[in-house]
Design an enzyme around this catalytic site. Structure first.
Site, PDB file in Angstrom:
ATOM      1  N   ALA A 145     -21.794  17.457  11.108  1.00 42.19           N
ATOM      2  CA  ALA A 145     -21.288  16.523  12.112  1.00 42.19           C
ATOM      3  C   ALA A 145     -21.211  17.194  13.487  1.00 42.19           C
ATOM      4  O   ALA A 145     -21.556  16.574  14.503  1.00 42.19           O
ATOM      5  CB  ALA A 145     -19.915  16.003  11.688  1.00 42.19           C
ATOM      6  N   GLY A 179     -28.634  17.779  -0.315  1.00 41.93           N
ATOM      7  CA  GLY A 179     -29.645  17.342   0.655  1.00 41.93           C
ATOM      8  C   GLY A 179     -29.898  15.851   0.634  1.00 41.93           C
ATOM      9  O   GLY A 179     -30.602  15.329   1.490  1.00 41.93           O
ATOM     10  N   ASP A 360      -8.455  23.269   8.847  1.00 40.81           N
ATOM     11  CA  ASP A 360      -7.911  23.666  10.166  1.00 40.81           C
ATOM     12  C   ASP A 360      -7.789  22.473  11.104  1.00 40.81           C
ATOM     13  O   ASP A 360      -6.826  22.369  11.864  1.00 40.81           O
ATOM     14  CB  ASP A 360      -8.824  24.688  10.872  1.00 40.81           C
ATOM     15  CG  ASP A 360      -9.017  25.957  10.074  1.00 40.81           C
ATOM     16  OD1 ASP A 360      -8.563  26.007   8.923  1.00 40.81           O
ATOM     17  OD2 ASP A 360      -9.629  26.898  10.622  1.00 40.81           O
ATOM     18  N   ARG A 419     -18.597   8.981  -9.527  1.00 37.76           N
ATOM     19  CA  ARG A 419     -18.304  10.405  -9.655  1.00 37.76           C
ATOM     20  C   ARG A 419     -16.915  10.635 -10.251  1.00 37.76           C
ATOM     21  O   ARG A 419     -16.738  11.539 -11.074  1.00 37.76           O
ATOM     22  CB  ARG A 419     -18.395  11.060  -8.274  1.00 37.76           C
ATOM     23  CG  ARG A 419     -19.814  11.078  -7.770  1.00 37.76           C
ATOM     24  CD  ARG A 419     -19.934  11.590  -6.378  1.00 37.76           C
ATOM     25  NE  ARG A 419     -21.297  12.061  -6.168  1.00 37.76           N
ATOM     26  CZ  ARG A 419     -21.701  12.729  -5.103  1.00 37.76           C
ATOM     27  NH1 ARG A 419     -20.853  13.009  -4.140  1.00 37.76           N
ATOM     28  NH2 ARG A 419     -22.936  13.143  -4.999  1.00 37.76           N
ATOM     29  N   HIS A 533     -15.222  17.151  -2.143  1.00 41.11           N
ATOM     30  CA  HIS A 533     -15.135  16.480  -0.842  1.00 41.11           C
ATOM     31  C   HIS A 533     -13.737  15.912  -0.677  1.00 41.11           C
ATOM     32  O   HIS A 533     -13.223  15.251  -1.571  1.00 41.11           O
ATOM     33  CB  HIS A 533     -16.172  15.346  -0.810  1.00 41.11           C
ATOM     34  CG  HIS A 533     -16.370  14.723   0.528  1.00 41.11           C
ATOM     35  ND1 HIS A 533     -17.472  14.974   1.310  1.00 41.11           N
ATOM     36  CD2 HIS A 533     -15.614  13.844   1.237  1.00 41.11           C
ATOM     37  CE1 HIS A 533     -17.403  14.282   2.434  1.00 41.11           C
ATOM     38  NE2 HIS A 533     -16.280  13.583   2.406  1.00 41.11           N
ATOM     39  N   GLU A 562     -16.344  15.156   7.614  1.00 39.83           N
ATOM     40  CA  GLU A 562     -15.396  15.190   6.501  1.00 39.83           C
ATOM     41  C   GLU A 562     -13.939  15.239   6.954  1.00 39.83           C
ATOM     42  O   GLU A 562     -13.039  14.905   6.192  1.00 39.83           O
ATOM     43  CB  GLU A 562     -15.723  16.390   5.583  1.00 39.83           C
ATOM     44  CG  GLU A 562     -15.063  16.279   4.227  1.00 39.83           C
ATOM     45  CD  GLU A 562     -15.434  17.412   3.288  1.00 39.83           C
ATOM     46  OE1 GLU A 562     -16.472  18.075   3.524  1.00 39.83           O
ATOM     47  OE2 GLU A 562     -14.685  17.627   2.319  1.00 39.83           O
ATOM     48  N   LEU A 578     -23.933  13.126   3.883  1.00 39.23           N
ATOM     49  CA  LEU A 578     -24.859  13.575   4.919  1.00 39.23           C
ATOM     50  C   LEU A 578     -25.093  12.449   5.920  1.00 39.23           C
ATOM     51  O   LEU A 578     -25.180  12.680   7.127  1.00 39.23           O
ATOM     52  CB  LEU A 578     -26.170  14.056   4.291  1.00 39.23           C
ATOM     53  CG  LEU A 578     -26.033  15.363   3.501  1.00 39.23           C
ATOM     54  CD1 LEU A 578     -27.332  15.709   2.794  1.00 39.23           C
ATOM     55  CD2 LEU A 578     -25.622  16.503   4.409  1.00 39.23           C
TER      56      LEU A 578
HETATM   57  P1  ADP Z   1     -19.030  18.229   8.132  1.00 36.71           P
HETATM   58  O1  ADP Z   1     -19.797  17.860   6.915  1.00 36.71           O
HETATM   59  O2  ADP Z   1     -17.926  17.307   8.414  1.00 36.71           O
HETATM   60  O3  ADP Z   1     -19.911  18.516   9.304  1.00 36.71           O
HETATM   61  P2  ADP Z   1     -18.996  21.013   7.464  1.00 36.71           P
HETATM   62  O4  ADP Z   1     -18.208  21.653   6.398  1.00 36.71           O
HETATM   63  O5  ADP Z   1     -20.463  20.908   7.290  1.00 36.71           O
HETATM   64  O6  ADP Z   1     -18.326  19.601   7.755  1.00 36.71           O
HETATM   65  O7  ADP Z   1     -18.772  21.786   8.830  1.00 36.71           O
HETATM   66  C1  ADP Z   1     -17.497  22.085   9.346  1.00 36.71           C
HETATM   67  C2  ADP Z   1     -17.597  23.372  10.121  1.00 36.71           C
HETATM   68  O8  ADP Z   1     -16.418  23.587  10.883  1.00 36.71           O
HETATM   69  C3  ADP Z   1     -17.760  24.597   9.219  1.00 36.71           C
HETATM   70  O9  ADP Z   1     -18.873  25.346   9.614  1.00 36.71           O
HETATM   71  C4  ADP Z   1     -16.454  25.359   9.426  1.00 36.71           C
HETATM   72  O10 ADP Z   1     -16.589  26.751   9.289  1.00 36.71           O
HETATM   73  C5  ADP Z   1     -16.095  24.963  10.843  1.00 36.71           C
HETATM   74  N1  ADP Z   1     -14.666  25.146  11.162  1.00 36.71           N
HETATM   75  C6  ADP Z   1     -13.604  24.815  10.391  1.00 36.71           C
HETATM   76  N2  ADP Z   1     -12.457  25.135  10.999  1.00 36.71           N
HETATM   77  C7  ADP Z   1     -12.797  25.695  12.196  1.00 36.71           C
HETATM   78  C8  ADP Z   1     -12.048  26.252  13.279  1.00 36.71           C
HETATM   79  N3  ADP Z   1     -10.730  26.326  13.237  1.00 36.71           N
HETATM   80  N4  ADP Z   1     -12.733  26.723  14.350  1.00 36.71           N
HETATM   81  C9  ADP Z   1     -14.095  26.688  14.391  1.00 36.71           C
HETATM   82  N5  ADP Z   1     -14.836  26.202  13.383  1.00 36.71           N
HETATM   83  C10 ADP Z   1     -14.206  25.705  12.304  1.00 36.71           C
END
Ligand code: ADP
Length: 596
Positions: A145, A179, A360, A419, A533, A562, A578
């Site tokens: 995202a 994917g 976070d 699921r 998830h 997410e 995705l």
């Molecule tokens: P989505 O599918 O919603 O894009 P992802 O898990 O693919 O979620 O990506 C979320 C990203 O955000 C991860 O790469 C994660 O390491 C990053 N992330 C999470 N918390 C923080 C933070 N506090 N600061 C910077 N990056 C963060």
């Protein structure tokens, strides 16, 4: 005489050279939990005083894009610290461990005393000066995202975009995904042939989520999905055009499969675009957002981060901040606090997620009074690797051609179902364990790749899958009663006749069938429940603006992926995550540029 002299001179030169360059190289291999047996080969070269001159990774079977940060970092660290006792790279720990093991094996097999080289050395990082930066759009998280939002912001006119990512690499969970991306082109022959439509995708998503999904958000998801695929293709992403399939829990044949394994195709595409637009988009790795800041009117105006060296990086956002931090599947305390479905999701339940999925963004937005919905809706999959919980090692290619077999040799659920239903059924089986079973209709040679870039034969060699000419032999290998397995498959095969989707349902309510499982060799692989998830999250509108607890928009704040809630409801359809990152990432980037 001249000849003799010249020969002597040559010998002397060779001797001198060999004395001066007394480096010795050792090559070794090691298994990896991702790439299997002998997945990694390394060569380490020592000087004559025993110090490390160089370390190279000669071969690595782990998924490219996922293992890169370990391959780039571990050898360099070993040389810099003159030690093989280095820390694993966060987010690439399995590959890191495999590289360390291959180097250790190389030296051990070469008879080198490891005492000095195994000493743990302190990594001295000099703290850089604090930094203050400004961008029109600031994005937290370089997963699916976040990077979609960054590109969309640039495409919608932003002149400066900064993405902060706490891990040493981009990708988040998205890069680990199978994917599959659900999208329907209403007007295509495929959709007509599959009896599919955007509205059917909508209905299945809403119904599959027990009607908890927000209709407006779900409609936004499904109606922009196909455009999202075109957008990805416009940036050069390749899909397997003739391989529209039903992903597990996807309920319908509408998943598009990227050519590159797992989610790596998305990041290959995004990174190429970002590199070509580096004048606008800057990605800062190893930079962790700690706080989202607001001005005196409560408008979000930036973030405060901890930089790579522990320094403070303050970034002002003139137009907007997008939170794209992903979920909290790796935060056991949060799982336990919020779960309303499973009873317990303590550390004994594994997860498919990367280390950074710790919620976070939820914590940062809670401090701003943001509204959170459906936080208890945590999705598990019945498809985890028994050792790691990861989705790798999964031998299935699509829903229609495989069954789930428990330790008693019996089927126990509709393998084409939801699921949550499948996972609940798996929790009720002995040791929470099952075997996915299929035949050579899926694997004519065994060298076909699964969604994770692994072949069945490689998995068999690695002891992560089983292959046998007869069902009886397969039963023996996986330790289930042969008569039960044979009977279960025979009963299943009865329903496969004709392979007609609209045919009779079996005793578990299964309606998705293809060809019978009767074409040896047969394959099996063990799977367990795994946290996948977190479907709840911050409440957004269809422009990705974030609501506070009073139902008002928090100005300047946007969220996608997410970290948001209210799209997937109580149960996310396989293949919709995705789509979620692409559709809502793009919207969030556009909204943030406009700052409205
Ligand atoms: P989505 O599918 O919603 O894009 P992802 O898990 O693919 O979620 O990506 C979320 C990203 O955000 C991860 O790469 C994660 O390491 C990053 N992330 C999470 N918390 C923080 C933070 N506090 N600061 C910077 N990056 C963060």
């Amino acid at each position: 005489m001249k000849k003799v002299l010249s020969v002597l001179l040559t010998i002397a030169l060779v001797l001198a050279a060999s004395l001066a360059v007394a480096d010795t190289s050792y090559t070794g291999t090691a298994d990896s939990q991702i790439g299997g047996v002998n997945a990694v080969t390394c060569t380490v070269t020592l000087a004559d005083d025993g110090s490390i001159v160089s370390v190279t990774v000669d071969a690595c079977n782990d998924t490219p894009g996922i293992c890169d940060s370990a391959v780039n970092t571990i050898p360099a660290q070993m040389v810099a610290l003159n030690s093989i006792n280095v820390d694993v790279v966060s987010g690439a720990s399995m590959t890191s461990n495999a590289i360390i093991a291959a180097v250790t094996n190389a030296l051990t097999e070469g008879g080198v005393d490891l005492t000095a080289l195994s000493e743990k050395k302190e990594v001295v990082v000099e703290k850089a000066a604090d930094e203050e930066l400004t961008a029109e759009v600031v994005i937290i998280g370089a997963g699916g995202a976040g990077l979609a939002a960054a590109i969309s912001a640039e495409q919608n006119g932003a002149k400066s975009v900064i993405v902060v990512e706490k891990m040493p690499k981009v990708g988040g969970n998205t890069i680990l995904a199978g994917g599959a991306l659900n999208a329907v082109d209403d007007r295509s022959e495929t959709a007509i042939k599959q009896n599919d439509s955007v509205y059917w995708h909508y209905t299945q998503t809403i119904k599959g989520g027990d009607y908890q999904g927000d209709p407006e958000l779900v409609m936004t998801l499904v109606s922009n999905a196909w455009d999202g695929v075109q957008w990805l293709k416009s940036m050069g992403m390749e899909f397997n055009e003739d391989a529209i399939f039903t992903v597990t829990g996807g309920l319908w044949e509408r998943a598009h499969k990227p050519v590159m394994p797992c989610g790596t195709g998305f990041f290959d595409t995004y990174t190429r675009y970002i590199d070509a637009h580096s004048d606008v988009i800057k990605v800062m790795l190893n930079t962790k957002a700690e706080e989202i800041t607001t001005d005196e009117n409560g408008r979000v105006n930036g973030i405060v981060c901890t930089g790579e060296t522990g320094n403070t990086v303050t970034i002002s956002a003139t137009n907007g901040v997008v939170v794209a931090t992903g979920g909290f599947s790796k935060n056991v305390a949060m799982r336990q606090t919020y779960d309303t479905i499973w009873g317990t999701l303590d550390e004994t339940v594994k997860s498919t997620n990367h280390e950074g999925a710790t919620g976070d963004g939820v914590k940062m937005m809670q401090k701003l009074g943001a509204d959170f919905i459906q936080m208890g809706n945590i999705q598990l999959l019945p498809l985890g690797d028994p050792v790691t919980g990861s989705l790798s090692g999964n031998i299935e290619h699509n829903v229609e051609t495989r069954v789930f077999i428990n330790k008693e040799g019996n089927r126990f659920c509709d393998e084409g179902g939801r699921r949550d239903d499948m996972t609940n059924a798996l929790f009720a089986q002995t040791d929470n364990t099952m075997f996915i079973v299929m035949d050579s209709d899926t694997y004519p040679t065994g060298d076909e790749l699964n969604n994770f870039g692994e072949t069945a034969n490689q998995l068999v060699e690695a002891g992560r899958a089983y292959k046998a000419d007869t069902l009886e032999e397969l039963a023996e290998q996986i330790g289930v009663p042969a008569d039960a397995l044979v009977a279960a498959i025979a009963e299943y095969n009865r329903y496969c006749e004709g392979g007609d989707k609209s045919g009779e349902k079996d005793e578990f309510g299964r309606s998705l069938f293809a060809t019978p499982i009767d074409n040896g060799p047969f394959y099996a692989a063990a799977r367990v429940p795994t946290v996948h998830h977190t479907m709840g999250g911050v409440r957004i509108d269809s422009s990705c603006r974030v609501y506070n607890e009073n139902g008002e928009i928090i100005p300047g704040l946007y969220a996608a992926g997410e970290v948001t809630g209210g799209i997937h409801g109580a149960n996310r359809l396989g293949g919709n995550a995705l789509t979620d990152t692409v559709v809502f990432g793009r919207i969030a980037g556009q909204s943030a540029v406009n700052g409205k």
